[in-house]
Design a protein around this motif. Structure first.
Motif, PDB file in Angstrom:
ATOM      1  N   ASN A 213      -2.381   0.086   4.880  1.00 16.41           N
ATOM      2  CA  ASN A 213      -3.262  -1.017   5.253  1.00 16.41           C
ATOM      3  C   ASN A 213      -2.734  -2.402   4.924  1.00 16.41           C
ATOM      4  OD1 ASN A 213      -5.314   0.639   6.342  1.00 16.41           O
ATOM      5  ND2 ASN A 213      -5.924   1.172   4.257  1.00 16.41           N
ATOM      6  N   TRP A 214      -1.805  -2.540   3.975  1.00 15.55           N
ATOM      7  CA  TRP A 214      -1.386  -3.886   3.585  1.00 15.55           C
ATOM      8  C   TRP A 214      -0.041  -3.879   2.879  1.00 15.55           C
ATOM      9  CZ3 TRP A 214      -0.658  -3.768  -1.558  1.00 15.55           C
ATOM     10  CH2 TRP A 214      -1.386  -2.828  -2.287  1.00 15.55           C
ATOM     11  N   ILE A 215       0.618  -5.033   2.969  1.00 19.05           N
ATOM     12  CA  ILE A 215       1.826  -5.354   2.218  1.00 19.05           C
ATOM     13  C   ILE A 215       1.823  -6.869   2.083  1.00 19.05           C
ATOM     14  CG2 ILE A 215       3.211  -5.298   4.327  1.00 19.05           C
ATOM     15  CD1 ILE A 215       5.639  -4.529   2.559  1.00 19.05           C
TER      16      ILE A 215
ATOM     17  N   ASP B 175       0.860  -1.172   0.000  1.00 13.16           N
ATOM     18  CA  ASP B 175       0.000   0.000   0.000  1.00 13.16           C
ATOM     19  C   ASP B 175       0.907   1.236   0.000  1.00 13.16           C
ATOM     20  OD1 ASP B 175      -2.260   1.594   0.258  1.00 13.16           O
ATOM     21  OD2 ASP B 175      -2.655   1.050   2.346  1.00 13.16           O
ATOM     22  N   ALA B 176       0.709   2.148  -0.961  1.00  8.37           N
ATOM     23  CA  ALA B 176       1.592   3.316  -1.118  1.00  8.37           C
ATOM     24  C   ALA B 176       1.774   4.130   0.164  1.00  8.37           C
ATOM     25  CB  ALA B 176       1.091   4.203  -2.254  1.00  8.37           C
ATOM     26  N   PRO B 177       0.712   4.377   0.957  1.00 10.62           N
ATOM     27  CA  PRO B 177       0.915   5.177   2.179  1.00 10.62           C
ATOM     28  C   PRO B 177       1.868   4.547   3.198  1.00 10.62           C
ATOM     29  CG  PRO B 177      -1.419   5.100   1.616  1.00 10.62           C
ATOM     30  CD  PRO B 177      -0.711   4.125   0.720  1.00 10.62           C
ATOM     31  N   LEU B 178       2.175   3.250   3.084  1.00 10.56           N
ATOM     32  CA  LEU B 178       3.149   2.640   4.000  1.00 10.56           C
ATOM     33  C   LEU B 178       4.535   3.243   3.819  1.00 10.56           C
ATOM     34  CD1 LEU B 178       2.463  -1.207   4.149  1.00 10.56           C
ATOM     35  CD2 LEU B 178       2.450   0.404   6.038  1.00 10.56           C
ATOM     36  N   ASP B 179       4.837   3.702   2.601  1.00 10.56           N
ATOM     37  CA  ASP B 179       6.144   4.276   2.292  1.00 10.56           C
ATOM     38  C   ASP B 179       7.250   3.299   2.713  1.00 10.56           C
ATOM     39  OD1 ASP B 179       8.042   6.042   1.374  1.00 10.56           O
ATOM     40  OD2 ASP B 179       7.941   7.355   3.133  1.00 10.56           O
ATOM     41  N   VAL B 180       7.227   2.115   2.095  1.00 13.22           N
ATOM     42  CA  VAL B 180       8.162   1.047   2.469  1.00 13.22           C
ATOM     43  C   VAL B 180       9.565   1.323   1.949  1.00 13.22           C
ATOM     44  CG1 VAL B 180       6.417  -0.748   2.660  1.00 13.22           C
ATOM     45  CG2 VAL B 180       7.564  -0.398   0.482  1.00 13.22           C
TER      46      VAL B 180
ATOM     47  N   THR C  80       2.188  -4.714   8.895  1.00 10.37           N
ATOM     48  CA  THR C  80       2.378  -3.336   8.429  1.00 10.37           C
ATOM     49  C   THR C  80       3.239  -2.556   9.425  1.00 10.37           C
ATOM     50  OG1 THR C  80       0.258  -2.721   9.405  1.00 10.37           O
ATOM     51  CG2 THR C  80       0.269  -3.257   7.052  1.00 10.37           C
ATOM     52  N   GLU C  81       4.234  -3.237   9.909  1.00 13.05           N
ATOM     53  CA  GLU C  81       5.245  -2.660  10.795  1.00 13.05           C
ATOM     54  C   GLU C  81       6.580  -3.249  10.365  1.00 13.05           C
ATOM     55  OE1 GLU C  81       4.805  -5.703  14.534  1.00 13.05           O
ATOM     56  OE2 GLU C  81       3.315  -4.119  14.317  1.00 13.05           O
TER      57      GLU C  81
END
Length: 176
Positions: free
Chosen positions: A70-72, A42-47, A161-162
């Motif tokens: 929300n997801w990866i 999910d783009a907002p995770l900024d992985v 998501t951590e």
């Protein structure tokens, strides 16, 4: 009854390439590790972070998150369009991680209208410091939301998501 071609030719070649080769790279919103094997976030995770595939193992992931999303998930393409003669679809894997974290396996099936449906397996993967085997399967006849036919299917491993460090030593799929 002839067995379904499973996993896909691309995925089989991709998993073999990861086991046999030595590759590495950076983690991004989408990473294609090998044919049929991808990480999508999910783009907002900024992985961010790094990955590598040392000889004899599939993937060593070191993933960081700078945002909230929300997801990866790891996506693995499957060649299972028709489940009419299949009673079980499943996988086995081994891996390790420095802390306990939960990974949720799921069979995703494409729909003719362009959408998809997810059917989560009952057991989650718990990362541990020792490499214990994990095996789980869906009983196809009792999965009410699982379509018998689908234009495409994937095995997804939903990651936390951590921040995550996980070494996926091996993964094998089966259909019977």
């Amino acid at each position: 009854m002839s067995p379904a071609p499973f996993p896909s030719r691309d995925l089989s070649m991709g998993l073999a390439a990861l086991r046999d080769g030595i590759t590495s790279g950076d983690i991004a919103e989408r990473v294609d590790f090998a044919p049929g094997v991808s990480l999508i976030a999910d783009a907002p995770l900024d992985v961010g972070g790094t990955w590598r595939s040392p000889a004899g193992r599939l993937l060593e992931l070191d993933i960081s998150m700078a945002g909230r999303g929300n997801w990866i998930a790891l996506h693995m393409a499957l060649d299972l369009p028709d489940l009419a003669d299949i009673a079980f679809v499943g996988f086995g894997c081994t891996g390790v991680g420095p802390t306990q974290q939960i990974i949720r396996p799921c069979l995703r099936s494409g729909l003719d209208d362009g959408g998809f449906v997810d059917c989560f397996l009952d057991r989650h993967i718990l990362t541990r410091t020792d490499a214990i085997p994990h095996v789980d399967a869906l009983h196809v006849p009792t999965c009410r939301t699982l379509p018998e036919t689908a234009p495409w299917r994937e095995l997804l491993l939903f990651l936390p998501t951590e921040p995550l460090r996980w070494h996926l030593h091996d993964l094998r799929m089966f259909a019977a």
